[in-house]
Motif scaffolding. Structure first.
Motif, PDB file in Angstrom:
ATOM      1  N   TYR A 156      80.816  24.241  42.158  1.00 62.07           N
ATOM      2  CA  TYR A 156      80.501  24.766  43.513  1.00 62.07           C
ATOM      3  C   TYR A 156      80.323  25.909  43.591  1.00 62.07           C
ATOM      4  CZ  TYR A 156      84.798  27.619  42.958  1.00 62.07           C
ATOM      5  OH  TYR A 156      85.642  28.686  42.512  1.00 62.07           O
ATOM      6  N   SER A 157      80.357  27.005  42.606  1.00 59.14           N
ATOM      7  CA  SER A 157      79.987  28.273  42.645  1.00 59.14           C
ATOM      8  C   SER A 157      78.540  28.487  42.788  1.00 59.14           C
ATOM      9  CB  SER A 157      80.349  29.101  41.436  1.00 59.14           C
ATOM     10  OG  SER A 157      79.769  28.478  40.309  1.00 59.14           O
ATOM     11  N   PHE A 158      77.610  27.479  42.389  1.00 55.74           N
ATOM     12  CA  PHE A 158      76.196  27.568  42.856  1.00 55.74           C
ATOM     13  C   PHE A 158      76.101  27.310  44.324  1.00 55.74           C
ATOM     14  CE2 PHE A 158      72.190  25.154  43.291  1.00 55.74           C
ATOM     15  CZ  PHE A 158      71.239  25.989  42.819  1.00 55.74           C
ATOM     16  N   ILE A 159      76.896  26.436  44.908  1.00 58.81           N
ATOM     17  CA  ILE A 159      76.721  26.208  46.431  1.00 58.81           C
ATOM     18  C   ILE A 159      77.230  27.516  47.045  1.00 58.81           C
ATOM     19  CG2 ILE A 159      77.315  24.988  48.456  1.00 58.81           C
ATOM     20  CD1 ILE A 159      75.685  23.579  46.300  1.00 58.81           C
ATOM     21  N   ILE A 160      78.205  28.300  46.697  1.00 63.92           N
ATOM     22  CA  ILE A 160      78.699  29.231  47.565  1.00 63.92           C
ATOM     23  C   ILE A 160      77.923  30.538  47.370  1.00 63.92           C
ATOM     24  CG2 ILE A 160      80.247  30.064  45.654  1.00 63.92           C
ATOM     25  CD1 ILE A 160      80.757  30.035  49.606  1.00 63.92           C
ATOM     26  N   ASN A 161      77.002  30.585  46.264  1.00 62.41           N
ATOM     27  CA  ASN A 161      76.114  31.765  45.852  1.00 62.41           C
ATOM     28  C   ASN A 161      74.660  31.642  46.625  1.00 62.41           C
ATOM     29  OD1 ASN A 161      77.317  33.963  44.383  1.00 62.41           O
ATOM     30  ND2 ASN A 161      78.004  31.844  43.481  1.00 62.41           N
ATOM     31  N   ILE A 162      74.162  30.186  46.578  1.00 67.73           N
ATOM     32  CA  ILE A 162      72.748  29.916  47.222  1.00 67.73           C
ATOM     33  C   ILE A 162      72.981  30.111  48.902  1.00 67.73           C
ATOM     34  CG2 ILE A 162      73.229  27.380  47.174  1.00 67.73           C
ATOM     35  CD1 ILE A 162      70.407  27.191  46.506  1.00 67.73           C
ATOM     36  N   THR A 189      67.363  24.799  29.163  1.00 62.08           N
ATOM     37  CA  THR A 189      66.509  23.576  28.835  1.00 62.08           C
ATOM     38  C   THR A 189      65.043  23.760  28.551  1.00 62.08           C
ATOM     39  OG1 THR A 189      67.733  22.946  31.084  1.00 62.08           O
ATOM     40  CG2 THR A 189      65.701  21.575  30.450  1.00 62.08           C
ATOM     41  N   THR A 190      64.704  23.103  27.605  1.00 57.67           N
ATOM     42  CA  THR A 190      63.485  23.066  27.096  1.00 57.67           C
ATOM     43  C   THR A 190      62.325  22.507  28.303  1.00 57.67           C
ATOM     44  OG1 THR A 190      63.339  20.732  25.988  1.00 57.67           O
ATOM     45  CG2 THR A 190      64.205  22.574  24.491  1.00 57.67           C
ATOM     46  N   TRP A 191      61.137  22.833  28.209  1.00 59.95           N
ATOM     47  CA  TRP A 191      60.059  22.386  29.138  1.00 59.95           C
ATOM     48  C   TRP A 191      59.801  21.009  28.703  1.00 59.95           C
ATOM     49  CZ3 TRP A 191      59.207  24.909  33.202  1.00 59.95           C
ATOM     50  CH2 TRP A 191      59.334  26.273  33.219  1.00 59.95           C
ATOM     51  N   LEU A 238      63.735  27.752  47.866  1.00 60.27           N
ATOM     52  CA  LEU A 238      64.916  28.660  47.270  1.00 60.27           C
ATOM     53  C   LEU A 238      65.695  27.724  46.062  1.00 60.27           C
ATOM     54  CD1 LEU A 238      66.403  31.197  46.908  1.00 60.27           C
ATOM     55  CD2 LEU A 238      67.662  30.582  48.685  1.00 60.27           C
ATOM     56  N   TYR A 239      66.160  26.701  46.605  1.00 57.98           N
ATOM     57  CA  TYR A 239      66.980  25.684  45.956  1.00 57.98           C
ATOM     58  C   TYR A 239      65.988  25.389  44.680  1.00 57.98           C
ATOM     59  CZ  TYR A 239      69.741  21.980  44.476  1.00 57.98           C
ATOM     60  OH  TYR A 239      70.589  20.764  43.889  1.00 57.98           O
ATOM     61  N   GLY A 240      64.817  25.214  44.801  1.00 57.14           N
ATOM     62  CA  GLY A 240      63.893  25.044  43.696  1.00 57.14           C
ATOM     63  C   GLY A 240      63.904  25.806  42.647  1.00 57.14           C
ATOM     64  N   ILE A 241      63.753  26.978  43.072  1.00 54.60           N
ATOM     65  CA  ILE A 241      63.501  28.037  42.259  1.00 54.60           C
ATOM     66  C   ILE A 241      64.788  28.606  41.368  1.00 54.60           C
ATOM     67  CG2 ILE A 241      63.081  30.685  42.165  1.00 54.60           C
ATOM     68  CD1 ILE A 241      61.368  30.303  44.409  1.00 54.60           C
ATOM     69  N   LEU A 242      65.909  28.557  42.303  1.00 52.97           N
ATOM     70  CA  LEU A 242      67.326  28.851  41.603  1.00 52.97           C
ATOM     71  C   LEU A 242      67.800  27.546  40.653  1.00 52.97           C
ATOM     72  CD1 LEU A 242      69.260  30.188  44.611  1.00 52.97           C
ATOM     73  CD2 LEU A 242      68.208  31.494  42.461  1.00 52.97           C
ATOM     74  N   SER A 243      67.007  26.284  40.766  1.00 48.60           N
ATOM     75  CA  SER A 243      67.514  25.164  39.935  1.00 48.60           C
ATOM     76  C   SER A 243      66.817  25.400  38.796  1.00 48.60           C
ATOM     77  CB  SER A 243      67.114  23.876  40.674  1.00 48.60           C
ATOM     78  OG  SER A 243      67.897  23.649  41.969  1.00 48.60           O
ATOM     79  N   VAL A 244      65.532  25.832  38.678  1.00 45.96           N
ATOM     80  CA  VAL A 244      65.067  25.854  37.591  1.00 45.96           C
ATOM     81  C   VAL A 244      65.517  27.122  36.840  1.00 45.96           C
ATOM     82  CG1 VAL A 244      62.751  26.552  36.341  1.00 45.96           C
ATOM     83  CG2 VAL A 244      62.667  25.005  38.657  1.00 45.96           C
ATOM     84  N   TYR A 245      65.938  28.080  37.412  1.00 49.30           N
ATOM     85  CA  TYR A 245      66.534  29.289  36.805  1.00 49.30           C
ATOM     86  C   TYR A 245      67.885  29.020  36.086  1.00 49.30           C
ATOM     87  CZ  TYR A 245      68.841  33.959  35.701  1.00 49.30           C
ATOM     88  OH  TYR A 245      69.461  34.682  35.011  1.00 49.30           O
TER      89      TYR A 245
END
Length: 207
Positions: A20-26, A162-164, A198-205
C-alpha cells in the motif's frame, strides 16, 4: 464521492498487502506534478485533501499499521504534499485579493514559513525517533542499500531487480507499444493520461 471511494479502496489495500505504501506515495507525487505543470485546481485540492484525511484515518484502524501512518517514513510524501497543497491554495487566495507588490511579499513569507516549518518538524521527528527511514525507504532511494546492510531483504526474489527479458516474457510484443503509449499520454494530456504515464514510469522503476 470518488475521493471517499478511493479512500475505502486504499483502506482495503492497507489491510491486504504491505505494498500500500506505493499507493500512498504515487498519489502525492501525481498531485505535486500537477502543481509543477500548472494543472492543479480546486477539484484536485478537494479530492486530495479528502483522500489524505480519510485514507490516513482508515489506515490507522489496521493494527499492523496503526500510528505508523504518522511515524513511518513511507508516509512522509503524503504529509509533505498535503502541507504544500495548503500553502499553494493560500497563495492563490492571497493573489486574488492583494496587489502585486503585497502578494509577492506575502507569498515569500508563506513559502519560507512552510519550508522552515516542514524542515523543523522533520528534523525534530528524526532526532527524537518519532520517525526514521526504514530499510524499504532507503532501498528505494539507493537500490544497493539492502544488499549492503539488510541481506535478508535483498535475498528475497521479489526484491531483486527485474531483468529486461522478464518484461518481454510477461507482455510479449506489447513492449514496442510502450513508447507510443507514453507519447499519446503526453500529447493533449488529461488528468487520467498523466496519471497513467506516471504510474507506468514508477512501475518500471520499482520493478
Amino acid at each position: 464521492m470518488w475521493s471517499c471511494m478511493c479512500s475505502i479502496a486504499y483502506f482495503y489495500m492497507v489491510a491486504a498487502w504491505g505494498g500500500y505504501s506505493f499507493i500512498i506515495n504515487i498519489i502525492p507525487m501525481y498531485v505535486l506534478g500537477l502543481i509543477f505543470i500548472k494543472k492543479f485546481n480546486m477539484k484536485i485540492y478537494v479530492a486530495y485533501s479528502v483522500f489524505y484525511i480519510m485514507g490516513s484515518i482508515l489506515a490507522m484502524q489496521i493494527p499492523f499499521v496503526n500510528f505508523a501512518v504518522v511515524k513511518a517514513s513511507e508516509h512522509l510524501a503524503s504529509h509533505g504534499v498535503f502541507f504544500i497543497v495548503q500553502a499553494y491554495i493560500l497563495i492563490i487566495w492571497l493573489k486574488e485579493r492583494l496587489t502585486a507588490e503585497r502578494f509577492e511579499r506575502y507569498s515569500r513569507f508563506v513559502l519560507t514559513t512552510t519550508v522552515i516549518l516542514a524542515g523543523v518538524i522533520f528534523f525534530y521527528a528524526s532526532i527524537t525517533g518519532l520517525t526514521r527511514w526504514s530499510g524499504r525507504s532507503m532501498t528505494l532511494l539507493d537500490p544497493t542499500y539492502a544488499k549492503k546492510y539488510i541481506p535478508i531483504i535483498a535475498s528475497v526474489s521479489e526484491h531483486q531487480p527485474t531483468t529486461w527479458g522478464s518484461y518481454f516474457f510477461d507482455v510479449q510484443y506489447l513492449l514496442i507499444f510502450i513508447p507510443v503509449g507514453f507519447y499519446f499520454s503526453y500529447h493533449e494530456p488529461t488528468y487520467g493520461k498523466l496519471f497513467i504515464a506516471l504510474y507506468g514510469i514508477l512501475s518500471v522503476y520499482f520493478s
